[in-house]
Motif scaffolding. Structure first.
Motif, PDB file in Angstrom:
ATOM      1  N   THR A   1       0.842  -1.191   0.000  1.00 43.82           N
ATOM      2  CA  THR A   1       0.000   0.000   0.000  1.00 43.82           C
ATOM      3  C   THR A   1       0.880   1.244   0.000  1.00 43.82           C
ATOM      4  O   THR A   1       1.847   1.333   0.755  1.00 43.82           O
ATOM      5  CB  THR A   1      -0.913   0.017   1.234  1.00 43.82           C
ATOM      6  OG1 THR A   1      -1.690  -1.189   1.252  1.00 43.82           O
ATOM      7  CG2 THR A   1      -1.848   1.208   1.202  1.00 43.82           C
TER       8      THR A   1
ATOM      9  N   ASN B   1       0.760   4.678   0.950  1.00 45.45           N
ATOM     10  CA  ASN B   1       0.297   5.844   1.684  1.00 45.45           C
ATOM     11  C   ASN B   1       1.028   5.871   3.023  1.00 45.45           C
ATOM     12  O   ASN B   1       1.708   4.923   3.394  1.00 45.45           O
ATOM     13  CB  ASN B   1      -1.233   5.866   1.868  1.00 45.45           C
ATOM     14  CG  ASN B   1      -1.739   4.691   2.694  1.00 45.45           C
ATOM     15  OD1 ASN B   1      -1.115   4.274   3.673  1.00 45.45           O
ATOM     16  ND2 ASN B   1      -2.882   4.144   2.307  1.00 45.45           N
ATOM     17  N   PHE B   2       0.872   6.988   3.740  1.00 40.73           N
ATOM     18  CA  PHE B   2       1.654   7.152   4.963  1.00 40.73           C
ATOM     19  C   PHE B   2       0.973   6.560   6.189  1.00 40.73           C
ATOM     20  O   PHE B   2       1.459   6.738   7.320  1.00 40.73           O
ATOM     21  CB  PHE B   2       2.019   8.619   5.169  1.00 40.73           C
ATOM     22  CG  PHE B   2       2.956   9.135   4.115  1.00 40.73           C
ATOM     23  CD1 PHE B   2       4.100   8.426   3.808  1.00 40.73           C
ATOM     24  CD2 PHE B   2       2.677  10.297   3.413  1.00 40.73           C
ATOM     25  CE1 PHE B   2       4.977   8.873   2.829  1.00 40.73           C
ATOM     26  CE2 PHE B   2       3.540  10.757   2.426  1.00 40.73           C
ATOM     27  CZ  PHE B   2       4.687  10.046   2.128  1.00 40.73           C
TER      28      PHE B   2
ATOM     29  N   LYS C   1       0.821   3.423   5.956  1.00 38.72           N
ATOM     30  CA  LYS C   1       1.581   2.182   5.798  1.00 38.72           C
ATOM     31  C   LYS C   1       3.080   2.469   5.747  1.00 38.72           C
ATOM     32  O   LYS C   1       3.866   1.898   6.492  1.00 38.72           O
ATOM     33  CB  LYS C   1       1.147   1.482   4.512  1.00 38.72           C
ATOM     34  CG  LYS C   1       1.854   0.159   4.229  1.00 38.72           C
ATOM     35  CD  LYS C   1       1.293  -0.957   5.057  1.00 38.72           C
ATOM     36  CE  LYS C   1       1.833  -2.302   4.633  1.00 38.72           C
ATOM     37  NZ  LYS C   1       1.234  -3.417   5.381  1.00 38.72           N
TER      38      LYS C   1
ATOM     39  N   GLY D   1      -2.290   4.228  -4.210  1.00 41.11           N
ATOM     40  CA  GLY D   1      -2.406   5.147  -3.091  1.00 41.11           C
ATOM     41  C   GLY D   1      -2.085   6.569  -3.479  1.00 41.11           C
ATOM     42  O   GLY D   1      -2.784   7.191  -4.278  1.00 41.11           O
ATOM     43  N   ILE D   2      -0.979   7.094  -2.947  1.00 40.02           N
ATOM     44  CA  ILE D   2      -0.654   8.514  -3.092  1.00 40.02           C
ATOM     45  C   ILE D   2       0.531   8.714  -4.042  1.00 40.02           C
ATOM     46  O   ILE D   2       1.400   9.552  -3.782  1.00 40.02           O
ATOM     47  CB  ILE D   2      -0.369   9.147  -1.725  1.00 40.02           C
ATOM     48  CG1 ILE D   2       0.779   8.411  -1.010  1.00 40.02           C
ATOM     49  CG2 ILE D   2      -1.610   9.138  -0.851  1.00 40.02           C
ATOM     50  CD1 ILE D   2       1.282   9.143   0.228  1.00 40.02           C
ATOM     51  N   GLU D   3       0.528   7.970  -5.144  1.00 40.64           N
ATOM     52  CA  GLU D   3       1.651   8.096  -6.079  1.00 40.64           C
ATOM     53  C   GLU D   3       1.848   9.534  -6.556  1.00 40.64           C
ATOM     54  O   GLU D   3       2.986   9.995  -6.719  1.00 40.64           O
ATOM     55  CB  GLU D   3       1.454   7.189  -7.303  1.00 40.64           C
ATOM     56  CG  GLU D   3       1.348   5.716  -6.993  1.00 40.64           C
ATOM     57  CD  GLU D   3      -0.087   5.255  -6.933  1.00 40.64           C
ATOM     58  OE1 GLU D   3      -0.389   4.220  -7.533  1.00 40.64           O
ATOM     59  OE2 GLU D   3      -0.904   5.940  -6.289  1.00 40.64           O
TER      60      GLU D   3
ATOM     61  N   GLU E   1       1.285  12.328  -4.999  1.00 37.51           N
ATOM     62  CA  GLU E   1       1.965  13.101  -3.957  1.00 37.51           C
ATOM     63  C   GLU E   1       3.447  12.746  -3.886  1.00 37.51           C
ATOM     64  O   GLU E   1       4.305  13.620  -3.743  1.00 37.51           O
ATOM     65  CB  GLU E   1       1.295  12.847  -2.605  1.00 37.51           C
ATOM     66  CG  GLU E   1       1.939  13.592  -1.461  1.00 37.51           C
ATOM     67  CD  GLU E   1       1.256  13.341  -0.123  1.00 37.51           C
ATOM     68  OE1 GLU E   1       1.904  13.566   0.924  1.00 37.51           O
ATOM     69  OE2 GLU E   1       0.080  12.919  -0.128  1.00 37.51           O
TER      70      GLU E   1
END
Length: 481
Positions: free
Chosen positions: A185, A187-188, A190, A215-217, A219
């Motif tokens: 995953t 994101n922060f 994880k 997830g937050i690719e 960012e």
């Protein structure tokens, strides 16, 4: 006699819990065990991949079942196996008024970090509690739970099962760069919050970071651009064919956040199975999977993470040794067939006792959703309990300020404040606590919306209004700047 096993899981997905369930079903068939498996997924949403994998294994599943369907399935089953982590759906199931069953709870969390906590009630309500990491069984809740000493025989350990057939006849592929991979995953809740900066600081000219997972690719790409290292990162998104990724990795860089509730981490198992040395932090269950300087490197801070990657780059023989040791360790201790046999032995032990009713220790059906959320946190939820029933206004504000500063995981991770709020938007305190999360993140317009909803839903006006005034002041200041 064929055992009828009913699996209760929050959702069908491509994530670890679903894959572990399906791998165990697959191995039970390979071993010729007298088992029949069915799945009840409490949510209607299910990924196309999960549906396909379930059909390939040959296990029927039912999504978002009605009460009547749940009752029929429970009555038919010899054993009901709940794949547990803290989420509203799992607790709704546990406090349901169901017919007699034999209940096995298979914990998919370590259980020591809010919101993913194992409480005394979870242990007490089960007929058999199975951890996926030995560290779980060392938690104080097992020492001080109100279970009679003799009933401790109902507690066991079976690690999450990975399907290593995905990596049969695995071979590495030639590649021109030094590749450090992350699969999981993105994101922060994880990953380590400083994943990008500490990776970017590594002094290796031909290094490439291959990041796989959703997830937050976007960012992270922006962070890479800000750090001036865009060319060092390759974001692949979700990758089902992990063999193609693992075959070109030199190191598995798997730094998780300090609050992780990871237990037996399938992606880490798979990397080690493929002979790729991992570099990890000693957080969650990971610290029991990787032995420092034996099967990988365990680091304590960002600087050590950087140094560990550089060390493995400059010492290829050490890299090979650690990778070989990791491979042998995983193949010895995480063999899917052996783990499936171990679970079957637990099933057989449970069949010696009759089905029984499982009344929840506290009647949550008469409580609000916010109270249920607080109860799910056990002793880790004291600030929320204070917010609900403060002894004074000053105490309420102090508790609320602690809530505002909740960790990323507790605030916005699975089983956290926002998750429960989204499930129960008519609960005033869940809206208030969500507003506190937005307030701390300086998302003042969102915070104001939540605070106003909280008052409309009956929250104490004075307690909420204290934060409304602060939000309005911040909005006014921004308007003047």
């Amino acid at each position: 006699m064929t055992l009828h096993i009913l699996h209760i899981i929050n959702r069908l997905s491509g994530d670890g819990p679903t894959r572990s369930l399906l791998a165990m079903v697959k191995y039970s068939k390979c071993l010729g065990l007298a088992q029949e498996h069915r799945i009840l997924a409490l949510q209607e949403a299910a990924s196309g991949l999960a549906r396909l994998l379930a059909k390939q294994v040959g296990v029927p599943f039912l999504l978002n079942p009605s009460i009547e369907e749940v009752e029929a399935e429970l009555s038919r089953a010899d054993i009901v196996q709940l794949h547990f982590w803290n989420c509203p759906e799992n607790y709704e199931f546990l406090r349901g008024d169901w017919p007699p069953i034999r209940l096995l709870i298979w914990s998919k969390i370590l259980g020591d970090q809010a919101p993913q906590i194992i409480t005394q009630d979870i242990i007490a309500v089960s007929d058999f509690f199975v951890a996926t990491n030995s560290l779980t069984l060392d938690l104080m809740v097992f020492e001080f739970s109100k279970i009679e000493l003799q009933s401790r025989q109902k507690i066991g350990l079976v690690s999450g099962v990975a399907d290593f057939d995905r990596l049969s006849n695995f071979q590495t592929q030639l590649h021109s760069t030094f590749n450090v991979g992350y699969i999981g995953t993105v994101n922060f809740a994880k990953m380590h919050p400083d994943y990008m900066s500490m990776s970017a600081a590594i002094q290796i000219s031909d290094i490439r970071f291959i990041v796989c997972g959703g997830g937050i690719e976007a960012e992270l790409k922006q962070q890479a651009a800000t750090l001036g290292v865009t060319e060092k990162f390759n974001f692949r998104g979700y990758v089902e064919n992990i063999r193609s990724i693992l075959s070109i990795l030199d190191v598995f860089g798997y730094p998780l956040c300090p609050e992780t509730y990871a237990t037996s981490e399938k992606s880490l198992q798979e990397a080690m199975y493929a002979g790729i040395p991992p570099v990890v932090f000693p957080y969650g269950g990971v610290k029991s999977l990787v032995q420092h300087q034996e099967t990988g490197l365990v680091v304590e801070n960002e600087r050590e993470y950087q140094q560990a990657i550089e060390y493995l780059y400059h010492n290829p023989q050490e890299r090979l040794k650690l990778g070989y040791n990791a491979q042998q360790y995983i193949r010895q201790h995480f063999d899917g067939k052996n783990l499936t046999r171990k679970m079957h032995q637990i099933y057989e032990q449970m069949m010696r006792s009759p089905k029984r009713l499982h009344p929840w220790p506290d009647d949550l059906s008469s409580k609000t959703s916010a109270e249920g959320f607080v109860k799910s946190l056990g002793n880790a939820g004291s600030q929320f309990a204070i917010s609900l029933q403060p002894q004074s206004f000053e105490e309420a504000v102090q508790g609320d300020q602690l809530i505002a500063r909740s960790s990323m995981l507790l605030a916005q991770g699975e089983g956290g404040i926002v998750h429960y709020r989204n499930k129960n938007p008519q609960d005033g305190f869940l809206r208030f606590w969500t507003g506190l999360v937005f307030y701390h993140k300086q998302q003042f317009s969102k915070a104001l919306t939540e605070f106003e909803a909280a008052i409309a839903l009956g929250c104490d006006y004075r307690q909420v209004n204290w934060f409304i005034e602060k939000v309005l002041h911040q909005i006014d200041q921004k308007g003047k700047s």
